[in-house]
Design a protein around this motif. Structure first.
Motif, mmCIF file in Angstrom:
data_model
loop_
_atom_site.group_PDB
_atom_site.id
_atom_site.type_symbol
_atom_site.label_atom_id
_atom_site.label_comp_id
_atom_site.label_asym_id
_atom_site.label_seq_id
_atom_site.Cartn_x
_atom_site.Cartn_y
_atom_site.Cartn_z
ATOM 1 N N LEU A 1 9.905 -46.153 -17.965
ATOM 2 C CA LEU A 1 10.618 -45.508 -16.852
ATOM 3 C C LEU A 1 12.094 -45.844 -17.037
ATOM 4 O O LEU A 1 12.476 -47.019 -17.095
ATOM 5 C CB LEU A 1 10.124 -46.045 -15.504
ATOM 6 N N VAL A 2 12.905 -44.803 -17.157
ATOM 7 C CA VAL A 2 14.334 -44.990 -17.418
ATOM 8 C C VAL A 2 15.132 -44.599 -16.186
ATOM 9 O O VAL A 2 14.816 -43.612 -15.516
ATOM 10 C CB VAL A 2 14.775 -44.102 -18.615
ATOM 11 N N GLN A 3 16.151 -45.419 -15.909
ATOM 12 C CA GLN A 3 17.109 -45.035 -14.868
ATOM 13 C C GLN A 3 18.378 -44.582 -15.589
ATOM 14 O O GLN A 3 18.970 -45.359 -16.361
ATOM 15 C CB GLN A 3 17.400 -46.256 -14.007
ATOM 16 N N ASN A 4 18.756 -43.326 -15.371
ATOM 17 C CA ASN A 4 19.943 -42.818 -16.078
ATOM 18 C C ASN A 4 21.217 -43.452 -15.531
ATOM 19 O O ASN A 4 21.321 -43.695 -14.322
ATOM 20 C CB ASN A 4 20.053 -41.304 -15.912
ATOM 21 N N ILE A 5 22.174 -43.666 -16.422
ATOM 22 C CA ILE A 5 23.475 -44.179 -15.980
ATOM 23 C C ILE A 5 24.539 -43.085 -16.125
ATOM 24 O O ILE A 5 25.171 -42.713 -15.153
ATOM 25 C CB ILE A 5 23.883 -45.429 -16.786
ATOM 26 N N LEU A 6 24.710 -42.583 -17.342
ATOM 27 C CA LEU A 6 25.753 -41.585 -17.582
ATOM 28 C C LEU A 6 25.300 -40.567 -18.616
ATOM 29 O O LEU A 6 24.640 -40.938 -19.594
ATOM 30 C CB LEU A 6 27.024 -42.258 -18.121
ATOM 31 N N ALA A 7 25.693 -39.323 -18.406
ATOM 32 C CA ALA A 7 25.426 -38.272 -19.401
ATOM 33 C C ALA A 7 26.609 -37.302 -19.377
ATOM 34 O O ALA A 7 27.048 -36.884 -18.299
ATOM 35 C CB ALA A 7 24.136 -37.536 -19.062
ATOM 36 N N PRO A 8 27.145 -36.953 -20.564
ATOM 37 C CA PRO A 8 28.290 -36.036 -20.573
ATOM 38 C C PRO A 8 27.876 -34.569 -20.437
ATOM 39 O O PRO A 8 26.724 -34.211 -20.710
ATOM 40 C CB PRO A 8 28.900 -36.269 -21.965
ATOM 41 N N ILE A 9 28.850 -33.749 -20.051
ATOM 42 C CA ILE A 9 28.683 -32.295 -20.153
ATOM 43 C C ILE A 9 29.443 -31.886 -21.407
ATOM 44 O O ILE A 9 30.677 -31.942 -21.443
ATOM 45 C CB ILE A 9 29.255 -31.570 -18.916
ATOM 46 N N ASN A 10 28.718 -31.532 -22.444
ATOM 47 C CA ASN A 10 29.336 -31.116 -23.705
ATOM 48 C C ASN A 10 29.385 -29.593 -23.789
ATOM 49 O O ASN A 10 28.561 -28.914 -23.151
ATOM 50 C CB ASN A 10 28.521 -31.658 -24.894
ATOM 51 N N PRO A 11 30.318 -29.040 -24.614
ATOM 52 C CA PRO A 11 30.365 -27.581 -24.749
ATOM 53 C C PRO A 11 29.009 -26.976 -25.124
ATOM 54 O O PRO A 11 28.644 -25.917 -24.616
ATOM 55 C CB PRO A 11 31.400 -27.368 -25.865
ATOM 56 N N ALA A 12 28.241 -27.658 -25.978
ATOM 57 C CA ALA A 12 26.946 -27.092 -26.403
ATOM 58 C C ALA A 12 25.964 -26.997 -25.227
ATOM 59 O O ALA A 12 25.115 -26.100 -25.196
ATOM 60 C CB ALA A 12 26.346 -27.939 -27.526
ATOM 61 N N ASP A 13 26.072 -27.928 -24.247
ATOM 62 C CA ASP A 13 25.192 -27.850 -23.068
ATOM 63 C C ASP A 13 25.472 -26.557 -22.299
ATOM 64 O O ASP A 13 24.556 -25.904 -21.794
ATOM 65 C CB ASP A 13 25.443 -29.038 -22.126
#
Ligand code: NAP
Length: 327
Positions: free
Chosen positions: A33-45
């Motif tokens: 079970l993972v708790q997310n911390i940070l995720a970027p918004i990249n152009p490919a997303d």
């Protein structure tokens, strides 16, 4: 109940996403079970949300190909990961969420001391910069490389990695205020990406032989990168921020033997052995730990504000990346 961003059809990125609550579950055998911390918004997303990226996930899907989280709980048989450890989130999981269940063998531990923000963004942009500086021409100390969109996430990683390799960089940018900023970040030559650029490159590099060009813009900017290369040079195209096709004067190919090639990080990951991945990540984590990567962040949005975050990420002239999460 952890929230996740979901899209059910391709379309205008900020309009097609919605927020859903996902069931709170405990990890089963082999799971974490993972708790997310940070995720970027990249152009490919954003291209993926539009349906314009070659990878079209089965819908409904959660966007986001990279990010960092911490282990919240592990299945009874998982011994390689412990609660509290930081991990890189895997491809295919959809990182724009607060947390979720992931197979333990898909998680990559982040060494202590690596800043979360750099870990969240390491798998795509610094990895792309690393590969392109190693895989097209031999990265010899003293060698020159030219790139456009030099203030992008990839561009800044190119500057940092080239410096570590003893290489020199020529950096094209479209805003004058970036010249001092990138010079302070270690860029050797920073020049405005306009019709005077090629003449200025010759003067500022003392006519250095440039054998590698990195193009993520296309159009006239790609022409300038290719024109700056010495005979036999290679231009690797890995993005098309201007959405303009490449414009390459025929003479560059015939008389200067310039090669126009492409690079896709996904393809490298698909083919790489565990050994090759581990070797690259060891170097990238070491650089991140030492503070060599200082990727500017313009703003971090909570997942609830995903539409505002996407609208912000789509704007040009940003001061840095847009991320989702709670650092
Ligand atoms: N092929 C691969 O495997 C791979 C891997 C990683 C990234 N990429 C690609 O690399 C590119 C950069 O990604 P990133 O995450 O580093 O970007 P980023 O940090 O979000 O920065 C975007 C960059 O693009 C510039 N830009 C935006 N619109 C432009 C336009 N119309 N004309 C010229 N420049 C424009 C921006 O300049 P301003 O700041 O002046 O607006 C900025 O330098 C993207 O195309 C991405 O898809 C490809």
């Amino acid at each position: 109940m952890p929230k996740a961003v979901v899209y059910r059809q391709y379309g205008v990125p900020a309009e097609t996403v919605e927020l859903v609550e996902t069931p709170a579950v405990q990890p089963g055998p082999g799971q974490v079970l993972v708790q997310n911390i940070l995720a970027p918004i990249n152009p490919a997303d954003l291209n993926t949300l539009e349906g314009k990226y070659p990878v079209r996930p089965e819908l409904p899907a959660t966007p986001g190909v990279e990010g960092v989280g911490t282990v919240a709980a592990v299945g009874f048989d998982v011994t390689s990961l412990k609660p509290g450890m930081a991990v890189l989130l895997p491809h295919g999981y959809g990182t724009w969420r607060e947390g979720g269940i992931v197979d333990a063998n898909k998680l990559f531990p982040v060494p202590e001391g690596v800043p979360y923000a750099e870990a969240a963004m390491i798998k795509i942009n610094p990895a792309t910069a690393w590969r392109m500086l190693h895989d097209f021409v031999e990265p010899k100390p003293g060698a020159w490389v030219i790139q456009n969109a030099a203030n992008s996430g990839v561009g800044r990683a190119v500057i940092a990695i080239a410096k570590r390799l003893g290489m020199h960089t020529v950096n094209l940018v479209r805003r004058p205020e970036l010249i001092d900023e990138l010079t302070a970040a270690g860029a050797d030559v920073v020049i405005l990406d306009d019709e005077n650029a090629n003449a200025e490159i010759k003067v500022r590099t003392g006519g250095a032989k440039i054998l590698l060009g990195l193009n993520s813009v296309g159009g006239e900017s790609a022409t300038r990168v290719a024109s700056a290369l010495a005979a036999g040079g290679k231009m690797a195209t890995f993005g098309a921020m201007s959405r303009q096709p490449l414009k390459l004067p025929t003479g560059l190919l015939i008389f200067k033997d310039i090669q126009a090639l492409g690079f896709w990080m996904t393809r490298w990951y698909q083919k790489a052995t565990d050994e090759e991945r581990n070797a690259m990540f060891a170097e990238l984590f070491e650089m991140a730990k030492s503070g060599a990567f200082k990727t500017p962040i313009e703003r971090i949005y909570p997942v609830d504000e995903i539409r505002e975050a996407i609208t912000h990420a789509l704007k040009g002239s940003r001061g840095g990346k847009i991320l989702i999460g709670n650092p």
